[in-house]
Design a protein around this motif. Structure first.
Motif, PDB file in Angstrom:
ATOM      1  N   GLU A 130       0.809  -1.319   0.043  1.00 41.28           N
ATOM      2  CA  GLU A 130      -0.011   0.011  -0.015  1.00 41.28           C
ATOM      3  C   GLU A 130       0.848   1.200  -0.114  1.00 41.28           C
ATOM      4  OE1 GLU A 130      -3.479   0.026   2.713  1.00 41.28           O
ATOM      5  OE2 GLU A 130      -3.474  -2.230   2.732  1.00 41.28           O
ATOM      6  N   LEU A 131       2.289   1.183   0.755  1.00 42.40           N
ATOM      7  CA  LEU A 131       2.725   2.266   0.578  1.00 42.40           C
ATOM      8  C   LEU A 131       3.331   2.570  -0.929  1.00 42.40           C
ATOM      9  CD1 LEU A 131       3.658   4.573   2.933  1.00 42.40           C
ATOM     10  CD2 LEU A 131       5.750   2.809   3.390  1.00 42.40           C
ATOM     11  N   GLY A 132       3.919   1.550  -1.267  1.00 43.87           N
ATOM     12  CA  GLY A 132       4.615   1.827  -2.675  1.00 43.87           C
ATOM     13  C   GLY A 132       3.638   1.903  -3.700  1.00 43.87           C
ATOM     14  N   ALA A 133       2.249   1.628  -3.187  1.00 46.97           N
ATOM     15  CA  ALA A 133       1.261   1.691  -4.065  1.00 46.97           C
ATOM     16  C   ALA A 133       1.603   0.568  -5.664  1.00 46.97           C
ATOM     17  CB  ALA A 133       0.968   3.187  -4.697  1.00 46.97           C
ATOM     18  N   LEU A 167      11.291  -0.070  -7.460  1.00 46.95           N
ATOM     19  CA  LEU A 167      11.677   1.273  -7.448  1.00 46.95           C
ATOM     20  C   LEU A 167      11.126   2.067  -8.301  1.00 46.95           C
ATOM     21  CD1 LEU A 167      15.566   0.334  -7.058  1.00 46.95           C
ATOM     22  CD2 LEU A 167      13.871   0.642  -5.179  1.00 46.95           C
ATOM     23  N   GLY A 168      10.690   3.064  -7.746  1.00 48.31           N
ATOM     24  CA  GLY A 168      10.073   4.390  -8.556  1.00 48.31           C
ATOM     25  C   GLY A 168      11.038   4.859  -9.484  1.00 48.31           C
ATOM     26  N   LYS A 169      12.194   5.083  -9.236  1.00 45.94           N
ATOM     27  CA  LYS A 169      13.274   5.374 -10.112  1.00 45.94           C
ATOM     28  C   LYS A 169      14.585   4.448 -10.158  1.00 45.94           C
ATOM     29  CE  LYS A 169      14.066  10.155 -10.497  1.00 45.94           C
ATOM     30  NZ  LYS A 169      14.025  11.548  -9.816  1.00 45.94           N
ATOM     31  N   ASP A 170      14.898   4.055 -11.241  1.00 43.76           N
ATOM     32  CA  ASP A 170      16.072   3.189 -11.346  1.00 43.76           C
ATOM     33  C   ASP A 170      16.745   3.465 -12.622  1.00 43.76           C
ATOM     34  OD1 ASP A 170      17.706   1.171 -11.108  1.00 43.76           O
ATOM     35  OD2 ASP A 170      16.388  -0.400 -11.198  1.00 43.76           O
ATOM     36  N   VAL A 184       3.193  -4.281 -10.731  1.00 48.94           N
ATOM     37  CA  VAL A 184       2.564  -3.463 -11.494  1.00 48.94           C
ATOM     38  C   VAL A 184       2.166  -2.032 -10.692  1.00 48.94           C
ATOM     39  CG1 VAL A 184      -0.029  -3.180 -12.220  1.00 48.94           C
ATOM     40  CG2 VAL A 184       1.112  -5.459 -12.465  1.00 48.94           C
ATOM     41  N   ARG A 185       2.184  -0.931 -11.062  1.00 48.94           N
ATOM     42  CA  ARG A 185       2.187   0.308 -10.637  1.00 48.94           C
ATOM     43  C   ARG A 185       0.641   0.600 -10.068  1.00 48.94           C
ATOM     44  NH1 ARG A 185       4.746   4.959 -11.052  1.00 48.94           N
ATOM     45  NH2 ARG A 185       5.538   4.299 -13.020  1.00 48.94           N
ATOM     46  N   LEU A 186       0.189   0.907  -8.879  1.00 44.57           N
ATOM     47  CA  LEU A 186      -1.412   0.981  -8.858  1.00 44.57           C
ATOM     48  C   LEU A 186      -1.669   2.560  -8.499  1.00 44.57           C
ATOM     49  CD1 LEU A 186      -1.732  -1.901  -6.276  1.00 44.57           C
ATOM     50  CD2 LEU A 186      -2.107  -2.027  -8.595  1.00 44.57           C
TER      51      LEU A 186
END
Ligand code: 2HG
Ligand code: ZN
Length: 462
Positions: free
Chosen positions: A109-112, A190-193, A218-220
């Motif tokens: 949930e935190l990382g969505a 990771l959101g940025k990589d 999968v990004r939520l």
């Protein structure tokens, strides 16, 4: 029932695969293979050597190693909802079905985000995400059968692309097996990589020609509880486009879909639905707004300010919204019930879309006076689905006429369905020789023996 013991052992590859994944998961019996050998449109398909259904990434790797050693070509397959023949065998390939890799992880949930198996259906992932107050950014009518692996492999689009982008945009990482059985994995979410070539981005849209996707991170997106859907009657395509342009600034706008009177009539007859509006209109725009708080007023005010809207119906409750969406979402099945269509999924620059619509209908009737042309699509993305009924499924003149016109209008020959085998002949219409050479070099690097989905995406050289 799987292939009989005699059949399995007759083919040494089948016997080796059965030893790896279990006899029940290697199908050699023609009756059992049949559903994997023809695509949803009934236009594409052919015999397979066998169908194998591994249950884990390690088993996928072992299957690919065995196929590589046997020199056997492999067609990866998800939910078999593709529309361009890219997920079905053509000529005796092994079908590698990912359906058993259907694990849906727990929502971070935190990382969505969520990690799911390639064989998880979109509907299953939506259900889990929604229970956690989140949602998947991509949605499409085949959600109950389409699998996440297949959606990534084909870079599927759907109805919310104008808000969240296509499937490639929802991928935070993938695990995949290469043709030689080695596993590449970047599922850290990771959101940025920014560490070199983006393999997940490259595999998205590669249609099973570079690797077999086994898991996806999968990004939520936030679950938006308040929704309003409006179905608007307009006099023509140009008016529909003007209404879309007027609604585009609404931050809650999530879908803008176009359809026409003939398609709507076909859907109504097929699904036994009443008329959506009091009068019939030449064209219809279906728009959806979604937000944290009720977007009906904002949508209503914007619609009233559009002089092009002749009439409209609005729904905010779930069943009313579903009723309006059915007119649009049931086009594909209604067309399929009427025959085997030529399906041409194309993009046009918005400024030229109305001109294309007017011209394509005339061209098709000139070509075959018996042709029926049903147009609809995701107008917010400039994406039209040109469906042509009448001409024989193997009459390529239809595809040729439509795709050449698309190129002439500065569009793309595939908007969201991919190239598969259906569009091979026309790839060079909208990709340059240099583009195609670069794609061939990538294919050669990933799959030097050409065993993964041969004959899809890239036309034979020369
Ligand atoms: C849709 O938008 C799908 O409903 C299918 O992409 C389109 O049937 C079609 O041509
Ligand atoms: Zn579509």
């Amino acid at each position: 029932m799987a292939g009989t013991a005699a059949e399995v052992t007759e083919d040494p590859l089948a016997a080796r695969l059965a030893a790896t994944v279990g006899e029940a998961h290697v199908l050699t019996d023609p009756d059992l293979r049949a559903q994997y050998e023809i695509d949803w449109t009934r236009r594409f398909g052919g015999p397979s050597r066998l169908v194998v259904l591994p249950g884990t990434t390690d088993e996928v790797a072992a299957v690919l190693r065995a196929c590589a050693e046997a020199g056997a070509a492999v067609v990866p397959q998800g939910g078999n909802t593709g529309l361009v023949g890219g997920g079905v065998p053509r000529d005796g390939e092994v079908v590698l079905s990912l359906r058993r890799l259907d694990e849906v992880g727990t929502v971070d949930e935190l990382g969505a985000q969520i990690v799911v198996g390639a064989g998880a259906t979109l509907a299953a992932v939506q259900q889990t995400a929604r229970a956690a107050g989140l949602d998947v950014g991509v949605d499409l009518a085949s959600r109950d059968s389409a699998t996440v692996g297949g959606m990534v492999a084909t870079n599927a689009g759907g109805t919310h692309v104008l808000r969240y982008g296509g499937m490639r945009g929802q991928v935070l990482g993938v695990e995949a097996v290469l043709a030689d059985g080695s596993v590449v994995s970047r599922l850290g979410g990771l959101g940025k990589d920014n560490t070199g070539y983006d393999l997940p981005g490259l595999l998205a849209g590669s249609e099973g020609t570079l690797a077999v996707i086994t898991r996806v991170c999968v990004r939520l997106v936030p679950l938006l509880p308040a929704r309003a859907v409006a179905l608007l009657g307009v006099p023509d395509t140009a008016a529909a486009l003007r209404v879309f342009a007027a609604l585009r600034p609404l931050p809650s706008l999530s879908a803008a879909e176009l359809m026409y009177a003939d398609g709507l009539a076909l859907v109504r007859a097929h699904a036994d639905l009443g008329p959506p509006l009091e009068d019939e209109w030449p064209a219809y725009l279906l728009v959806e707004c979604a937000a944290g708080t009720d977007p009906t007023e904002e949508l209503g005010a914007a619609v009233i300010a559009c002089p092009d809207v002749g009439d409209g119906a609005v729904a905010t409750d779930a069943s009313g919204r579903e009723r309006l969406w059915a007119y649009r979402e049931r086009h594909t099945e209604a067309i399929s019930a009427a025959g085997v269509p030529h399906k041409l999924d194309v993009t046009l620059p918005l400024s030229r879309l109305a001109g294309f619509v007017d011209e394509v209908r005339g061209r098709l009737v000139e070509l075959d006076p018996g042709a029926t042309c049903v147009l609809f699509g995701h107008v917010g993305d400039g994406n039209l689905h040109v469906n042509v009924l009448g001409p024989a499924p193997d009459d390529d003149r239809v595809d040729d006429a439509v795709l050449r016109l698309v190129a002439h209008y500065g569009g793309s020959i595939s908007s969201e369905h991919g190239i598969g085998v259906a569009k091979l002949r026309w790839l060079a219409l909208t990709r340059s020789p240099e583009d195609i050479a670069a794609m061939r070099a990538v294919k050669q690097a990933f799959d030097p023996d050409g065993l993964l989905n041969p004959g899809a995406v890239l036309p034979p050289p020369g």
